[in-house]
Design an enzyme around this catalytic site. Sequence first.
Site, short mmCIF file in Angstrom:
data_model
loop_
_atom_site.label_atom_id
_atom_site.label_comp_id
_atom_site.label_asym_id
_atom_site.label_seq_id
_atom_site.Cartn_x
_atom_site.Cartn_y
_atom_site.Cartn_z
N GLY A 100 11.44 -3.79 -22.83
CA GLY A 100 10.81 -5.04 -23.23
C GLY A 100 9.42 -5.19 -22.63
O GLY A 100 8.43 -5.49 -23.32
N THR A 101 9.35 -4.95 -21.34
CA THR A 101 8.08 -5.09 -20.62
C THR A 101 7.05 -4.09 -21.12
O THR A 101 5.87 -4.42 -21.31
CB THR A 101 8.32 -4.90 -19.10
OG1 THR A 101 9.17 -5.95 -18.65
CG2 THR A 101 7.01 -4.92 -18.33
N GLY A 119 15.34 -6.76 -15.72
CA GLY A 119 16.32 -6.79 -14.63
C GLY A 119 15.77 -6.11 -13.39
O GLY A 119 14.94 -5.21 -13.48
N ASP A 146 19.22 2.26 -16.39
CA ASP A 146 19.99 2.99 -17.39
C ASP A 146 19.41 4.35 -17.75
O ASP A 146 20.04 5.12 -18.46
CB ASP A 146 20.09 2.15 -18.68
CG ASP A 146 20.90 0.88 -18.47
OD1 ASP A 146 21.64 0.80 -17.47
OD2 ASP A 146 20.79 -0.03 -19.30
#
Lengths: 343, 343, 343, 343
Positions: D105-106, D10, D128
């Site tokens: 994730g990355t 994101g 977050d």
Amino acid sequence: MRIGILTGGGDCPGLNAVIRAIVRTSENRYGSSVVGFRDGWRGLLEDRKERLRFDDRVDSILARGGTILGTARVNPEILRSGLDRIQQTLDDNGIDVLIPIGGEGTLTAAHWLSESGVPVVGVPKTIDNDIACTDYTFGFNTALAIATEAIDRLHTTAESHQRVMLVEVMGRHAGWIALHSGLAAGAHLTLIPEQPFDVDEVCSMVKRRFQRGDSHFICVVAEGAEPKPDSMTLREGGVDEFGHKRFTGVAQQLGAEIERRIGKEVRTTVLGHVQRGGTPTAYDRVLATRFGINATDAAHTGEHGKMVALRGSEIELVSLGEAVDHLKVVPRNRYDEAAAFFG
Amino acid sequence: MRIGILTGGGDCPGLNAVIRAIVRTSENRYGSSVVGFRDGWRGLLEDRKERLRFDDRVDSILARGGTILGTARVNPEILRSGLDRIQQTLDDNGIDVLIPIGGEGTLTAAHWLSESGVPVVGVPKTIDNDIACTDYTFGFNTALAIATEAIDRLHTTAESHQRVMLVEVMGRHAGWIALHSGLAAGAHLTLIPEQPFDVDEVCSMVKRRFQRGDSHFICVVAEGAEPKPDSMTLREGGVDEFGHKRFTGVAQQLGAEIERRIGKEVRTTVLGHVQRGGTPTAYDRVLATRFGINATDAAHTGEHGKMVALRGSEIELVSLGEAVDHLKVVPRNRYDEAAAFFG
Amino acid sequence: MRIGILTGGGDCPGLNAVIRAIVRTSENRYGSSVVGFRDGWRGLLEDRKERLRFDDRVDSILARGGTILGTARVNPEILRSGLDRIQQTLDDNGIDVLIPIGGEGTLTAAHWLSESGVPVVGVPKTIDNDIACTDYTFGFNTALAIATEAIDRLHTTAESHQRVMLVEVMGRHAGWIALHSGLAAGAHLTLIPEQPFDVDEVCSMVKRRFQRGDSHFICVVAEGAEPKPDSMTLREGGVDEFGHKRFTGVAQQLGAEIERRIGKEVRTTVLGHVQRGGTPTAYDRVLATRFGINATDAAHTGEHGKMVALRGSEIELVSLGEAVDHLKVVPRNRYDEAAAFFG
Amino acid sequence: MRIGILTGGGDCPGLNAVIRAIVRTSENRYGSSVVGFRDGWRGLLEDRKERLRFDDRVDSILARGGTILGTARVNPEILRSGLDRIQQTLDDNGIDVLIPIGGEGTLTAAHWLSESGVPVVGVPKTIDNDIACTDYTFGFNTALAIATEAIDRLHTTAESHQRVMLVEVMGRHAGWIALHSGLAAGAHLTLIPEQPFDVDEVCSMVKRRFQRGDSHFICVVAEGAEPKPDSMTLREGGVDEFGHKRFTGVAQQLGAEIERRIGKEVRTTVLGHVQRGGTPTAYDRVLATRFGINATDAAHTGEHGKMVALRGSEIELVSLGEAVDHLKVVPRNRYDEAAAFFG
């Protein structure tokens, strides 16, 4: 049609929004093209320009302060003697209508051009809100927001230290920013060019406030505010390269005088250039965009020699000659309104 | 003189600035006293009130959102049948003039009272800017600023993810916030209650934009926007306790429909209550303060049955009856102005 | 237990959040009561105080700048000679632990008191972020945010007019605000007290930038920045009533010097007091609240003679003596990091 | 050397500041060149990229939200099976070191690449704040500032209408934004994923507050907050295309439940995407810039398989493997700290 535009005078939040709206409206509504002259009238005197298209770059400038065309102040004498040169540049570039975006100086030159037959539509621009015939100009709302936020911040410091705080805001000839930001931020006194102040009265007001047990005193001072002649002598600020009076800190001088007379700690803040830069408020973006749309319409419908103006919630056209005839200053009744909160 | 005040309807940034200005002007200019009734008309129905003085507390509320008097929505039927009770409370408290600050509902009740002989001066209040006879109402500028800042933020996310983003803003019957924030933030489409939309056209516009290689699509949707009847069926929102239509997210439903029809990722944001709370902008503080000063003047000079209104840069008095006669909606030409930037 | 608190030195966003957290934690977690002394150490010298309770008033100060207790700078000599008087006041009021919230001066006095047996827990406060043994102090983040927003605004004006702009920010002995705001706002040069500057080099850098065709030059100057001795003579600022050096505008003087040497238009803005007033950022409210909670815990668990400090994301206790031993200045490697963006 | 960069997951305020810092440091300090891959890992799977230079465009992105490289979420399965393809692209482009900027994730994909011998330096990114081994990540401070300002605004509306207001903020697995914004804005309750809530207790707390005569109740709800299993059944949100749980408004559901159980008017606001877009705060710009500088240094000094991390006020290097081993959630003692203000 081929529209020429330029931005003159001091920069102002919303200039880019006007440029964007003119380009968009010219292309989409009229199939016209737009040429932007660089650095105000200088671009016309020196034939420096660029073709503007509604591409990503122009689309993206809506919320950006300053002007992508650059701006410069030009000596009015040089400008007047360069009108032929300017007409020549307009001819050379095949400009059908010129839309100058600027303050009193720029609009006066626009009026001269118009008088000599050049098709012109003016867009008023001034942080100070002192152009006649329009309720408001873009940039003023942003300056007001910045000044008010700054004064809001000064309140808590002044309270905590029981201080007198003076804050100098823009406004050389008209006290609109001072008047509105003083009202908006709950100043205890606001001094504007239109109403010379008496230092004795200012000091009495400060003393009374602290005697009543109040914790602080906030005074907003327009940069062009002046003491009554017999009340205090202001150090002179000299003149700039165009013969304009230069200001050298009335707030600083008044602050020192108050400190000297009543022995209370005074702090002075000069907001300066932060008032005129950066992202325009939503209000100014809307006003600037509407000015741009309507100026483009006027350019295409032959309403030349006019200036776009806000009247109520409508954009109207007024005569350029009328608009540059005098400055719009703060009338006495508006100052009295604010004075209800002084002391 | 003894002035009564109340704040009715939804809260709105600037209410406290009006209260502060009325108290200050009443005390300083007229030597009058002010009684604040609590929770809107309920305070008058139940005789709950407090004496307001321009002390530290009232002085400090200028920049504070909400209303220190509290507010409540009251069923118009209950209000109409309680007019006698309200007059009784006014008599019991020796109120010479009542200044109700509120929206359409509150001003309508004020008009009823005025018709039955009670001296009343109304102050218009609406986030939505839909009260007739005044250029603007306070609260609208703040809502516009908040909505525009939010849309500014959505642009970069939408760009980075190549998304369609819908943002729902306030405006049940009038699309002013949507219109202005869409213009100010460079929306690619704005939907308002005054102009029913066609979902096919919306989808075509979105598709064309991405086909041209543009990175994102931002659509501002007023909460009261509606599809053309044959274009899409909106789930009904039911009615609230006063029989008013309740809205259930036109933006969410339109977003789902676009996603379904063109298979593009859509995200919807509903700004909701953040638009109406918190510190008012400088513009709204000035307007609210001037409304308060001028309403107090009208109360004392016998200009009753009137409402203060902004006309250009002047505060004028208009007839309450005229003001509540109809809502001020977005005219077609203003929507067309914005439409120049659609697509 | 009975906790005494005071706020000393210059005001700072977050002071009220500390006060609120101490009152809340004392009452809720320990059933203790809190006495607030007024106007810094003066309140202890003159026994002026108030009982603080977690009522609406104290609850509502979280986001408010300044300090509800007032603050004052006290001459260290007077303070040192008044330690007996202070202890007497603490005894008279039955204070078990004193929590002074302040900067270097206040914490030094706290250290003296602690050495002479008074139970003390310090809370560090400084806009300038120059107190040792803690990663950050509250107020710094707010000052940084305000300075950065101002510099953001100056960029567009500088660009539009192709100007050199200098902006003076707080930082008498340490350049943290300048360093961070220069990094955050993309300054082309940042001058801090820790690294004396050479005016020739500054002028060369400015010239090179414009020769490369860049549109503007923004330089951030900490108020305590100094030229190398042989590079330029700074007008002296004198000393204040405590013998502290007073600053008189290094940015103004440097600006005039650059203008004189390279003939380019320079504008200088002195941000001044707006950096230290008003609503604290969310970061500062959290840090101030956590400092308050943890100082109260330390007061009750007997961890006296300590100061609360931020280490990573934890609040720890460090020795007061160590904390006031030296100022935390900008190390060379942090300046080099920023210097990667100069020119 | 030739550095490759990408932004994944994101979008997040500060991404552009990292990109700018990497380009500047690579060019100025090391004479290296930088290639930016487009749309996250997709750019590496499909060999879509652009050469980045420190020109006007890259210089100007410091304060701009989003990412000029674009970003996209990629299914981890696809990513894992595409590692060969990615290595091929790196080889084809002569990339010496890859600097992926992204979240869990990355960074996990970066770890896989590193394990298989590709020189990688990771830069952590998450709104977050839930990435382990670093005190903070950029973007979090901006999200916190936006959420806090929104809650500040809701206070005055809630007060004026004596309402319960719920506000849902980001935080699927970790409650950092909720925890900090609740502390910063004076929430009366904060619900986070780490501490399942009991609806009965929530309702009792609300009731007690109004019974005490308080005017309103503000509750901050992280989007991943969950009721205790026997306390309330949450409608399921389904899974997205990657098998991740999708959230469907715990705040809305809890609000309806409170309204049903205690008959008090509840309003819910879901802040949504506005939390992650737009101009980063000064704090985030500094952190992002320092991450970029230090990642570039690590790339050149051979410190591969590492991630830059903030520890106190220093940037350090930590092992990628450790960093992606677990999420950093809110520990019990931090929640207890905040709970001191509940009720």
